[in-house]
Design a protein around this motif. Structure first.
Motif, PDB file in Angstrom:
ATOM      1  N   ASP A 125       0.851  -1.187   0.000  1.00  0.00           N
ATOM      2  CA  ASP A 125       0.000   0.000   0.000  1.00  0.00           C
ATOM      3  C   ASP A 125       0.889   1.240   0.000  1.00  0.00           C
ATOM      4  OD1 ASP A 125      -1.551   2.297   1.274  1.00  0.00           O
ATOM      5  OD2 ASP A 125      -3.153   0.810   1.079  1.00  0.00           O
ATOM      6  N   SER A 126       0.707   2.093  -0.992  1.00  0.00           N
ATOM      7  CA  SER A 126       1.611   3.235  -1.185  1.00  0.00           C
ATOM      8  C   SER A 126       1.460   4.323  -0.131  1.00  0.00           C
ATOM      9  CB  SER A 126       1.390   3.853  -2.572  1.00  0.00           C
ATOM     10  OG  SER A 126       0.071   4.342  -2.689  1.00  0.00           O
ATOM     11  N   ARG A 127       0.420   4.275   0.692  1.00  0.00           N
ATOM     12  CA  ARG A 127       0.281   5.279   1.755  1.00  0.00           C
ATOM     13  C   ARG A 127       0.549   4.684   3.139  1.00  0.00           C
ATOM     14  NH1 ARG A 127      -5.163   8.452   1.384  1.00  0.00           N
ATOM     15  NH2 ARG A 127      -5.967   6.341   1.721  1.00  0.00           N
ATOM     16  N   GLN A 128       0.324   3.390   3.284  1.00  0.00           N
ATOM     17  CA  GLN A 128       0.545   2.764   4.592  1.00  0.00           C
ATOM     18  C   GLN A 128       2.020   2.611   4.936  1.00  0.00           C
ATOM     19  OE1 GLN A 128      -1.783  -0.827   5.017  1.00  0.00           O
ATOM     20  NE2 GLN A 128      -3.714   0.253   4.701  1.00  0.00           N
ATOM     21  N   VAL A 129       2.905   2.869   3.979  1.00  0.00           N
ATOM     22  CA  VAL A 129       4.348   2.846   4.290  1.00  0.00           C
ATOM     23  C   VAL A 129       4.729   4.012   5.191  1.00  0.00           C
ATOM     24  CG1 VAL A 129       5.013   1.666   2.163  1.00  0.00           C
ATOM     25  CG2 VAL A 129       4.951   4.167   2.207  1.00  0.00           C
ATOM     26  N   TYR A 130       3.885   5.042   5.263  1.00  0.00           N
ATOM     27  CA  TYR A 130       4.239   6.252   6.005  1.00  0.00           C
ATOM     28  C   TYR A 130       3.821   6.186   7.471  1.00  0.00           C
ATOM     29  CZ  TYR A 130       5.222   8.209   1.435  1.00  0.00           C
ATOM     30  OH  TYR A 130       5.752   8.434   0.183  1.00  0.00           O
ATOM     31  N   ARG A 131       4.686   6.692   8.322  1.00  0.00           N
ATOM     32  CA  ARG A 131       4.419   6.740   9.751  1.00  0.00           C
ATOM     33  C   ARG A 131       3.342   7.773  10.086  1.00  0.00           C
ATOM     34  NH1 ARG A 131      10.029   5.799   9.683  1.00  0.00           N
ATOM     35  NH2 ARG A 131      10.515   8.015   9.510  1.00  0.00           N
ATOM     36  N   ASP A 132       2.577   7.480  11.122  1.00  0.00           N
ATOM     37  CA  ASP A 132       1.567   8.401  11.676  1.00  0.00           C
ATOM     38  C   ASP A 132       0.376   8.622  10.747  1.00  0.00           C
ATOM     39  OD1 ASP A 132       3.170   8.802  13.985  1.00  0.00           O
ATOM     40  OD2 ASP A 132       4.363  10.277  12.882  1.00  0.00           O
ATOM     41  N   MET A 133       0.316   7.898   9.648  1.00  0.00           N
ATOM     42  CA  MET A 133      -0.849   7.949   8.752  1.00  0.00           C
ATOM     43  C   MET A 133      -1.578   6.617   8.902  1.00  0.00           C
ATOM     44  SD  MET A 133       0.915   9.839   5.443  1.00  0.00           S
ATOM     45  CE  MET A 133      -0.483   9.557   4.384  1.00  0.00           C
ATOM     46  N   ASP A 134      -2.279   6.479  10.007  1.00  0.00           N
ATOM     47  CA  ASP A 134      -2.858   5.195  10.386  1.00  0.00           C
ATOM     48  C   ASP A 134      -4.353   5.090  10.092  1.00  0.00           C
ATOM     49  OD1 ASP A 134      -0.306   4.620  11.360  1.00  0.00           O
ATOM     50  OD2 ASP A 134      -0.804   5.340  13.367  1.00  0.00           O
ATOM     51  N   ILE A 135      -5.110   6.034  10.627  1.00  0.00           N
ATOM     52  CA  ILE A 135      -6.566   5.972  10.469  1.00  0.00           C
ATOM     53  C   ILE A 135      -6.967   6.274   9.032  1.00  0.00           C
ATOM     54  CG2 ILE A 135      -8.777   6.893  11.282  1.00  0.00           C
ATOM     55  CD1 ILE A 135      -7.331   7.639  13.910  1.00  0.00           C
ATOM     56  N   GLY A 136      -6.389   7.311   8.468  1.00  0.00           N
ATOM     57  CA  GLY A 136      -6.752   7.714   7.107  1.00  0.00           C
ATOM     58  C   GLY A 136      -6.417   6.691   6.042  1.00  0.00           C
ATOM     59  N   THR A 137      -5.388   5.882   6.289  1.00  0.00           N
ATOM     60  CA  THR A 137      -5.001   4.860   5.303  1.00  0.00           C
ATOM     61  C   THR A 137      -5.632   3.502   5.606  1.00  0.00           C
ATOM     62  OG1 THR A 137      -3.028   4.163   6.537  1.00  0.00           O
ATOM     63  CG2 THR A 137      -2.761   5.973   4.948  1.00  0.00           C
ATOM     64  N   GLY A 138      -6.295   3.389   6.757  1.00  0.00           N
ATOM     65  CA  GLY A 138      -6.896   2.112   7.121  1.00  0.00           C
ATOM     66  C   GLY A 138      -5.861   1.069   7.475  1.00  0.00           C
ATOM     67  N   LYS A 139      -4.765   1.506   8.078  1.00  0.00           N
ATOM     68  CA  LYS A 139      -3.675   0.595   8.431  1.00  0.00           C
ATOM     69  C   LYS A 139      -4.164  -0.455   9.431  1.00  0.00           C
ATOM     70  CE  LYS A 139       0.122   2.918   8.502  1.00  0.00           C
ATOM     71  NZ  LYS A 139       1.141   3.872   9.010  1.00  0.00           N
ATOM     72  N   VAL A 140      -3.807  -1.705   9.186  1.00  0.00           N
ATOM     73  CA  VAL A 140      -4.223  -2.783  10.077  1.00  0.00           C
ATOM     74  C   VAL A 140      -3.663  -2.535  11.479  1.00  0.00           C
ATOM     75  CG1 VAL A 140      -2.250  -4.241   9.428  1.00  0.00           C
ATOM     76  CG2 VAL A 140      -4.330  -5.300  10.320  1.00  0.00           C
ATOM     77  N   THR A 141      -4.492  -2.735  12.503  1.00  0.00           N
ATOM     78  CA  THR A 141      -4.080  -2.500  13.885  1.00  0.00           C
ATOM     79  C   THR A 141      -3.407  -3.752  14.471  1.00  0.00           C
ATOM     80  OG1 THR A 141      -6.170  -3.286  14.812  1.00  0.00           O
ATOM     81  CG2 THR A 141      -6.051  -0.947  14.194  1.00  0.00           C
ATOM     82  N   LYS A 142      -2.736  -3.568  15.596  1.00  0.00           N
ATOM     83  CA  LYS A 142      -2.089  -4.697  16.272  1.00  0.00           C
ATOM     84  C   LYS A 142      -3.117  -5.790  16.600  1.00  0.00           C
ATOM     85  CE  LYS A 142       2.305  -3.605  16.767  1.00  0.00           C
ATOM     86  NZ  LYS A 142       3.386  -4.469  16.208  1.00  0.00           N
ATOM     87  N   LYS A 143      -4.279  -5.366  17.034  1.00  0.00           N
ATOM     88  CA  LYS A 143      -5.343  -6.322  17.376  1.00  0.00           C
ATOM     89  C   LYS A 143      -5.779  -7.095  16.134  1.00  0.00           C
ATOM     90  CE  LYS A 143      -9.931  -6.632  19.507  1.00  0.00           C
ATOM     91  NZ  LYS A 143     -11.064  -5.862  20.102  1.00  0.00           N
ATOM     92  N   GLU A 144      -5.939  -6.379  15.027  1.00  0.00           N
ATOM     93  CA  GLU A 144      -6.373  -7.021  13.783  1.00  0.00           C
ATOM     94  C   GLU A 144      -5.309  -7.955  13.213  1.00  0.00           C
ATOM     95  OE1 GLU A 144      -9.319  -3.399  12.233  1.00  0.00           O
ATOM     96  OE2 GLU A 144      -7.195  -3.443  11.687  1.00  0.00           O
ATOM     97  N   MET A 145      -4.032  -7.661  13.512  1.00  0.00           N
ATOM     98  CA  MET A 145      -2.947  -8.542  13.054  1.00  0.00           C
ATOM     99  C   MET A 145      -3.022  -9.911  13.705  1.00  0.00           C
ATOM    100  SD  MET A 145       0.383  -6.047  13.008  1.00  0.00           S
ATOM    101  CE  MET A 145       0.413  -4.513  12.085  1.00  0.00           C
ATOM    102  N   ALA A 146      -3.609  -9.979  14.893  1.00  0.00           N
ATOM    103  CA  ALA A 146      -3.808 -11.246  15.613  1.00  0.00           C
ATOM    104  C   ALA A 146      -2.515 -12.059  15.743  1.00  0.00           C
ATOM    105  CB  ALA A 146      -4.893 -12.076  14.914  1.00  0.00           C
ATOM    106  N   GLY A 147      -1.411 -11.364  15.975  1.00  0.00           N
ATOM    107  CA  GLY A 147      -0.141 -12.047  16.173  1.00  0.00           C
ATOM    108  C   GLY A 147       0.614 -12.395  14.905  1.00  0.00           C
ATOM    109  N   ILE A 148       0.047 -12.102  13.750  1.00  0.00           N
ATOM    110  CA  ILE A 148       0.715 -12.380  12.470  1.00  0.00           C
ATOM    111  C   ILE A 148       1.665 -11.226  12.142  1.00  0.00           C
ATOM    112  CG2 ILE A 148       0.401 -12.753   9.994  1.00  0.00           C
ATOM    113  CD1 ILE A 148      -0.633 -15.060  11.741  1.00  0.00           C
TER     114      ILE A 148
END
Length: 280
Positions: free
Chosen positions: A35-58
């Motif tokens: 994802d060309s926007r999720q590579v950037y730091r602090d751009m989490d909500i606007g890019t829909g970056k997967v959260t730690k909880k959603e990663m489920a340990g992966i």
């Protein structure tokens, strides 16, 4: 023996990230974001970056690896992702490439060799004042072949293509150096129009409630210019315009939702050209 990797693609809001986590649990996989926007730091909500909880340990890679004030190029993604891919394989795990940026995925999977042309700050400054339509017309004049294949809604890619054409005379045909010994299985995730539109709508409302506006304010306070924000498109473009009092909140939400839908359709168009994708 040929090793296996998965590629999960599809339009925004279709459920790619959740599918990737489920697949990773099943096959012993680790996820490389594309994802060309999720590579950037602090751009989490606007890019829909997967959260730690959603990663489920992966384990997930290539999220929050770059400063949003600095450009992260396709060539850099290609290099970083290729190294990550090999690292996952060496450890006996299965790589799962997941994202909606088709150019990133093609650069990695097909081994597209991109021209090494350094940025031209003076030219970029000049081109950034020109409308998308005029940029596209300029590229068409300089290199009609590249103009036919480019996403002309993306000003950053138009400017980069013009920059390369200025330096080399034209944008050269991309050479391919595909990774060897890896079998890629393509999986496409999509939804019917009505369901996808509803998900886009509900997700936008959820992001607004979740602090997306505060995220954009925080980015600007930390030095990310409105101009740079505009270049990221979608959420950052429309929220930046709203915060500058250029549009009302109602206009912002209406135009943003429509823009996201148009983006989803462009993603579909890009991926539908790939006959290797098995759609689920």
């Amino acid at each position: 023996m040929e090793k296996k990797a998965y590629i999960i693609v599809g339009p925004t809001a279709s459920g790619k990230s959740a599918y990737a986590v489920r697949l990773a649990k099943k096959v012993g996989g680790e996820v490389i974001s594309a994802d060309s926007r999720q590579v950037y730091r602090d751009m989490d909500i606007g890019t829909g970056k997967v959260t730690k909880k959603e990663m489920a340990g992966i384990p997930h890679y290539l999220l929050s690896v770059a400063d949003p004030r600095r450009r992260y190029s396709v060539a850099r993604y290609q290099r970083d992702a290729a190294r990550t891919l090999q690292s996952i394989l060496v450890r006996g795990k299965t790589p799962i490439i997941c994202g909606g940026t088709g150019l990133y995925i093609d650069a990695l999977v097909e081994g597209t060799f991109l021209p090494s042309v350094p940025p031209n700050p003076a030219l970029r400054k000049k081109l950034e004042t020109i409308s998308i339509e005029k940029l596209f017309a300029l590229l068409k004049k300089k290199d009609a072949a590249r103009a036919k294949s480019i996403d002309w809604h993306n000003p950053r890619r138009l400017i980069r293509a013009i920059e390369i054409a200025e330096a080399l005379g034209k944008v050269p045909r991309m050479q391919k150096r595909a990774p060897e010994g890896i079998k890629f299985e393509w999986i496409g995730i999509d939804l019917p129009d009505k369901k996808l539109k509803k998900k886009i709508h509900l997700r936008l409302l959820s992001r607004m409630r979740g602090g997306m506006l505060a995220e954009v304010k925080r980015l600007h306070t930390r030095g990310l210019s409105w101009k740079r924000m505009e270049s990221f498109g979608l959420e950052y473009r429309w929220l930046a315009r709203y915060l500058q009092n250029k549009i009302t909140k109602e206009e912002m939400l209406e135009k943003l939702e429509l823009d996201i839908w148009h983006y989803a359709k462009r993603q579909r168009t890009w991926f539908k050209r790939n006959k290797n994708i098995g759609w689920v």
